[in-house]
Design a protein around this motif. Structure first.
Motif, PDB file in Angstrom:
ATOM      1  N   GLY A 106      96.670  21.363  25.263  1.00  0.00           N
ATOM      2  CA  GLY A 106      95.334  21.733  24.810  1.00  0.00           C
ATOM      3  C   GLY A 106      94.702  22.787  25.707  1.00  0.00           C
ATOM      4  N   SER A 107      93.932  23.678  25.098  1.00  0.00           N
ATOM      5  CA  SER A 107      93.242  24.732  25.848  1.00  0.00           C
ATOM      6  C   SER A 107      92.070  25.229  25.015  1.00  0.00           C
ATOM      7  CB  SER A 107      94.188  25.897  26.147  1.00  0.00           C
ATOM      8  OG  SER A 107      94.519  26.596  24.948  1.00  0.00           O
ATOM      9  N   LYS A 108      91.170  25.937  25.657  1.00  0.00           N
ATOM     10  CA  LYS A 108      90.047  26.537  24.928  1.00  0.00           C
ATOM     11  C   LYS A 108      90.560  27.550  23.917  1.00  0.00           C
ATOM     12  CE  LYS A 108      85.537  26.600  24.561  1.00  0.00           C
ATOM     13  NZ  LYS A 108      84.773  25.372  24.244  1.00  0.00           N
ATOM     14  N   VAL A 109      91.617  28.261  24.271  1.00  0.00           N
ATOM     15  CA  VAL A 109      92.198  29.231  23.339  1.00  0.00           C
ATOM     16  C   VAL A 109      92.701  28.520  22.093  1.00  0.00           C
ATOM     17  CG1 VAL A 109      94.159  30.781  22.967  1.00  0.00           C
ATOM     18  CG2 VAL A 109      92.759  31.017  25.019  1.00  0.00           C
ATOM     19  N   LEU A 110      93.423  27.425  22.266  1.00  0.00           N
ATOM     20  CA  LEU A 110      93.931  26.677  21.116  1.00  0.00           C
ATOM     21  C   LEU A 110      92.776  26.146  20.269  1.00  0.00           C
ATOM     22  CD1 LEU A 110      96.555  25.621  19.787  1.00  0.00           C
ATOM     23  CD2 LEU A 110      96.270  23.535  21.135  1.00  0.00           C
ATOM     24  N   GLU A 111      91.740  25.659  20.933  1.00  0.00           N
ATOM     25  CA  GLU A 111      90.579  25.101  20.227  1.00  0.00           C
ATOM     26  C   GLU A 111      89.836  26.165  19.424  1.00  0.00           C
ATOM     27  OE1 GLU A 111      86.126  23.497  21.467  1.00  0.00           O
ATOM     28  OE2 GLU A 111      87.770  23.285  22.906  1.00  0.00           O
ATOM     29  N   VAL A 112      89.609  27.331  20.041  1.00  0.00           N
ATOM     30  CA  VAL A 112      88.772  28.356  19.427  1.00  0.00           C
ATOM     31  C   VAL A 112      89.565  29.273  18.505  1.00  0.00           C
ATOM     32  CG1 VAL A 112      87.268  30.330  19.917  1.00  0.00           C
ATOM     33  CG2 VAL A 112      87.123  28.275  21.327  1.00  0.00           C
ATOM     34  N   LYS A 113      90.802  29.572  18.871  1.00  0.00           N
ATOM     35  CA  LYS A 113      91.582  30.568  18.133  1.00  0.00           C
ATOM     36  C   LYS A 113      92.638  29.975  17.208  1.00  0.00           C
ATOM     37  CE  LYS A 113      89.563  33.944  20.422  1.00  0.00           C
ATOM     38  NZ  LYS A 113      88.674  34.926  19.760  1.00  0.00           N
ATOM     39  N   GLY A 114      92.950  28.696  17.383  1.00  0.00           N
ATOM     40  CA  GLY A 114      94.062  28.111  16.628  1.00  0.00           C
ATOM     41  C   GLY A 114      93.910  28.222  15.125  1.00  0.00           C
ATOM     42  N   ALA A 115      92.740  27.855  14.603  1.00  0.00           N
ATOM     43  CA  ALA A 115      92.540  27.874  13.153  1.00  0.00           C
ATOM     44  C   ALA A 115      92.641  29.282  12.589  1.00  0.00           C
ATOM     45  CB  ALA A 115      91.186  27.262  12.805  1.00  0.00           C
ATOM     46  N   GLY A 116      92.089  30.243  13.298  1.00  0.00           N
ATOM     47  CA  GLY A 116      92.172  31.624  12.838  1.00  0.00           C
ATOM     48  C   GLY A 116      93.602  32.137  12.817  1.00  0.00           C
ATOM     49  N   MET A 117      94.396  31.692  13.775  1.00  0.00           N
ATOM     50  CA  MET A 117      95.784  32.136  13.831  1.00  0.00           C
ATOM     51  C   MET A 117      96.611  31.497  12.718  1.00  0.00           C
ATOM     52  SD  MET A 117      96.107  32.133  17.977  1.00  0.00           S
ATOM     53  CE  MET A 117      97.573  33.076  18.297  1.00  0.00           C
ATOM     54  N   THR A 118      96.409  30.209  12.468  1.00  0.00           N
ATOM     55  CA  THR A 118      97.157  29.574  11.382  1.00  0.00           C
ATOM     56  C   THR A 118      96.724  30.112  10.025  1.00  0.00           C
ATOM     57  OG1 THR A 118      95.590  27.713  11.292  1.00  0.00           O
ATOM     58  CG2 THR A 118      97.538  27.454  12.702  1.00  0.00           C
ATOM     59  N   GLY A 119      95.439  30.473   9.895  1.00  0.00           N
ATOM     60  CA  GLY A 119      94.932  31.009   8.633  1.00  0.00           C
ATOM     61  C   GLY A 119      95.005  32.511   8.517  1.00  0.00           C
ATOM     62  N   ARG A 120      95.458  33.159   9.610  1.00  0.00           N
ATOM     63  CA  ARG A 120      95.577  34.627   9.645  1.00  0.00           C
ATOM     64  C   ARG A 120      94.236  35.301   9.330  1.00  0.00           C
ATOM     65  NH1 ARG A 120      99.764  32.207  10.921  1.00  0.00           N
ATOM     66  NH2 ARG A 120     101.862  33.110  10.741  1.00  0.00           N
ATOM     67  N   THR A 121      93.182  34.792   9.923  1.00  0.00           N
ATOM     68  CA  THR A 121      91.869  35.433   9.830  1.00  0.00           C
ATOM     69  C   THR A 121      91.509  35.958  11.216  1.00  0.00           C
ATOM     70  OG1 THR A 121      90.761  33.295  10.203  1.00  0.00           O
ATOM     71  CG2 THR A 121      91.078  34.003   7.919  1.00  0.00           C
ATOM     72  N   PHE A 122      91.241  37.235  11.282  1.00  0.00           N
ATOM     73  CA  PHE A 122      91.083  37.881  12.586  1.00  0.00           C
ATOM     74  C   PHE A 122      89.742  38.599  12.714  1.00  0.00           C
ATOM     75  CE2 PHE A 122      95.748  38.118  11.592  1.00  0.00           C
ATOM     76  CZ  PHE A 122      96.113  37.063  12.418  1.00  0.00           C
ATOM     77  N   THR A 123      88.682  37.974  12.172  1.00  0.00           N
ATOM     78  CA  THR A 123      87.342  38.520  12.382  1.00  0.00           C
ATOM     79  C   THR A 123      87.067  38.533  13.878  1.00  0.00           C
ATOM     80  OG1 THR A 123      86.608  37.602  10.282  1.00  0.00           O
ATOM     81  CG2 THR A 123      84.897  38.244  11.859  1.00  0.00           C
ATOM     82  N   PRO A 124      86.700  39.674  14.431  1.00  0.00           N
ATOM     83  CA  PRO A 124      86.664  39.767  15.894  1.00  0.00           C
ATOM     84  C   PRO A 124      85.546  38.972  16.548  1.00  0.00           C
ATOM     85  CG  PRO A 124      85.857  41.800  14.899  1.00  0.00           C
ATOM     86  CD  PRO A 124      86.398  40.958  13.775  1.00  0.00           C
ATOM     87  N   GLY A 125      85.973  38.064  17.421  1.00  0.00           N
ATOM     88  CA  GLY A 125      85.068  37.504  18.408  1.00  0.00           C
ATOM     89  C   GLY A 125      85.206  38.331  19.674  1.00  0.00           C
ATOM     90  N   PHE A 126      86.418  38.870  19.859  1.00  0.00           N
ATOM     91  CA  PHE A 126      86.691  39.813  20.950  1.00  0.00           C
ATOM     92  C   PHE A 126      87.818  40.725  20.466  1.00  0.00           C
ATOM     93  CE2 PHE A 126      88.462  41.191  25.063  1.00  0.00           C
ATOM     94  CZ  PHE A 126      87.298  41.689  25.629  1.00  0.00           C
ATOM     95  N   ARG A 127      87.520  42.007  20.371  1.00  0.00           N
ATOM     96  CA  ARG A 127      88.448  42.949  19.760  1.00  0.00           C
ATOM     97  C   ARG A 127      89.678  43.177  20.629  1.00  0.00           C
ATOM     98  NH1 ARG A 127      83.772  45.863  19.277  1.00  0.00           N
ATOM     99  NH2 ARG A 127      84.586  47.601  20.505  1.00  0.00           N
ATOM    100  N   ALA A 128      90.814  43.345  19.959  1.00  0.00           N
ATOM    101  CA  ALA A 128      92.075  43.590  20.657  1.00  0.00           C
ATOM    102  C   ALA A 128      91.997  44.832  21.527  1.00  0.00           C
ATOM    103  CB  ALA A 128      93.218  43.719  19.644  1.00  0.00           C
ATOM    104  N   GLU A 129      91.299  45.868  21.069  1.00  0.00           N
ATOM    105  CA  GLU A 129      91.226  47.102  21.849  1.00  0.00           C
ATOM    106  C   GLU A 129      90.499  46.898  23.175  1.00  0.00           C
ATOM    107  OE1 GLU A 129      89.314  49.930  19.364  1.00  0.00           O
ATOM    108  OE2 GLU A 129      87.379  48.885  19.334  1.00  0.00           O
ATOM    109  N   LEU A 130      89.532  45.980  23.189  1.00  0.00           N
ATOM    110  CA  LEU A 130      88.829  45.683  24.445  1.00  0.00           C
ATOM    111  C   LEU A 130      89.703  44.855  25.380  1.00  0.00           C
ATOM    112  CD1 LEU A 130      85.200  44.948  23.196  1.00  0.00           C
ATOM    113  CD2 LEU A 130      86.057  47.013  24.319  1.00  0.00           C
ATOM    114  N   HIS A 131      90.474  43.939  24.811  1.00  0.00           N
ATOM    115  CA  HIS A 131      91.373  43.162  25.667  1.00  0.00           C
ATOM    116  C   HIS A 131      92.487  44.056  26.217  1.00  0.00           C
ATOM    117  CE1 HIS A 131      92.497  38.709  26.411  1.00  0.00           C
ATOM    118  NE2 HIS A 131      92.850  39.460  27.436  1.00  0.00           N
ATOM    119  N   HIS A 132      92.917  45.010  25.420  1.00  0.00           N
ATOM    120  CA  HIS A 132      93.892  46.000  25.896  1.00  0.00           C
ATOM    121  C   HIS A 132      93.332  46.747  27.107  1.00  0.00           C
ATOM    122  CE1 HIS A 132      96.811  49.177  25.995  1.00  0.00           C
ATOM    123  NE2 HIS A 132      95.998  50.074  25.486  1.00  0.00           N
TER     124      HIS A 132
END
Length: 297
Positions: free
Chosen positions: A212-238
């Motif tokens: 278990g992790s905060k990432v799994l808790e917050v991002k897990g559903a979006g990843m399984t459902g393939r919904t990527f509405t930005p809470g934090f954009r990939a370009e910023l993490h890059h």
């Protein structure tokens, strides 16, 4: 210390500024896009048409900007923050930037009698909305103490981590851990799907154990459902992983897994997905896992 100038009303900055309003501060907002200023005014704040207007008479100036060059421009330009902020005011930079730039801002601020803190945040858009950000702060003890009412209005975990630049160093470590977690969750989800497992149930039970992790808790559903509405954009993490790899190189520390996930995040952005949430890393796992097509020689 009741008047706050807030510069940068983006995905994170706008809700942070609103939480300062709710805490009773008089907040003047400024953004290059006037529409975002108007939205902040509609939420009860005051708006400014320039940096100079925003910081005039401010006890505290909070900045939430995309990258190191943006911070340097806003701070050091002739019409920028340090040219117009009164001596004795507090400058709290919540942007995520290079530690050396944070130290440069602190030194230049001190020369003008302005007290500066680097205070990057973690928690994403929802954390900003809920006022539950984690804020890691670099700067002098007395300045941190003076800034606590402002910081506490935006976050629930507010920690002084050392002198100027320390907040940005801790944020780089944070972004390393988050990116690594996202990549591993992405790999686990694709692995589970390949075996026909009910992924929603799997994510639920994994979240109750050591995995278990905060990432799994917050991002897990979006990843399984393939919904990527930005809470934090990939370009910023890059961008943030570039800060991490550069700082690690300067310190002579090895980040082999960090280097791999930095390359993957860069590849995601290069494919045109920079505006998606960083959990879209699962797209690359899917590509790497796809069987060859019938046309493959």
């Amino acid at each position: 210390m009741r008047t706050v100038a807030f510069l940068g009303l983006g995905i994170m900055g706008a809700p942070m500024a609103v939480n300062l309003l709710r805490a009773g501060f008089d907040v003047v907002g400024y953004n290059r896009s006037r529409a975002k200023v108007d939205a902040f005014v509609a939420a009860g704040g005051r708006g400014a048409d320039s940096i100079a207007e925003a910081v005039a008479g401010a006890d505290v100036v909070v900045t939430m900007l995309p990258d190191s060059p943006d911070v340097r421009d806003v701070m050091f330009a002739d019409d920028g923050v340090l040219a117009h902020t009164a001596a004795g005011a507090l400058l709290v930079d919540c942007s995520t930037i290079r530690p050396d730039v944070a130290r440069e801002v602190a030194e230049s601020s001190a020369a003008r009698g302005v007290r500066a803190l680097d205070a990057p945040v973690s928690g994403g858009e929802q954390g900003a909305i809920d006022g539950k950000l984690s804020i890691m702060v670099g700067g002098a003890d007395a300045d941190f103490a003076a800034a606590r009412p402002v910081l506490d209005a935006m976050g629930t975990t507010v920690v002084h981590v050392g002198p100027a630049g320390s907040g940005q160093t801790v944020k780089a470590a944070n972004q390393l851990i988050v990116a690594g977690n996202i990549q591993l969750v992405a790999e686990a989800v694709v692995f589970l799907e390949a075996h026909g497992v009910d992924t929603d149930s799997a994510v639920r039970v994994l979240g109750g154990g050591l995995a278990g992790s905060k990432v799994l808790e917050v991002k897990g559903a979006g990843m399984t459902g393939r919904t990527f509405t930005p809470g934090f954009r990939a370009e910023l993490h890059h961008k943030d992983l570039g800060i991490l790899t550069s700082a690690a190189r300067d310190a002579g520390t090895a980040t082999p897994l960090g280097a791999v996930v930095a390359q993957l995040m860069g590849a995601l952005v290069a494919q045109g997905h920079g505006e998606l949430d960083h959990s879209a890393l699962i797209k690359l796992v899917e590509q790497l896992s796809a069987p060859p097509s019938a046309d493959t020689p």
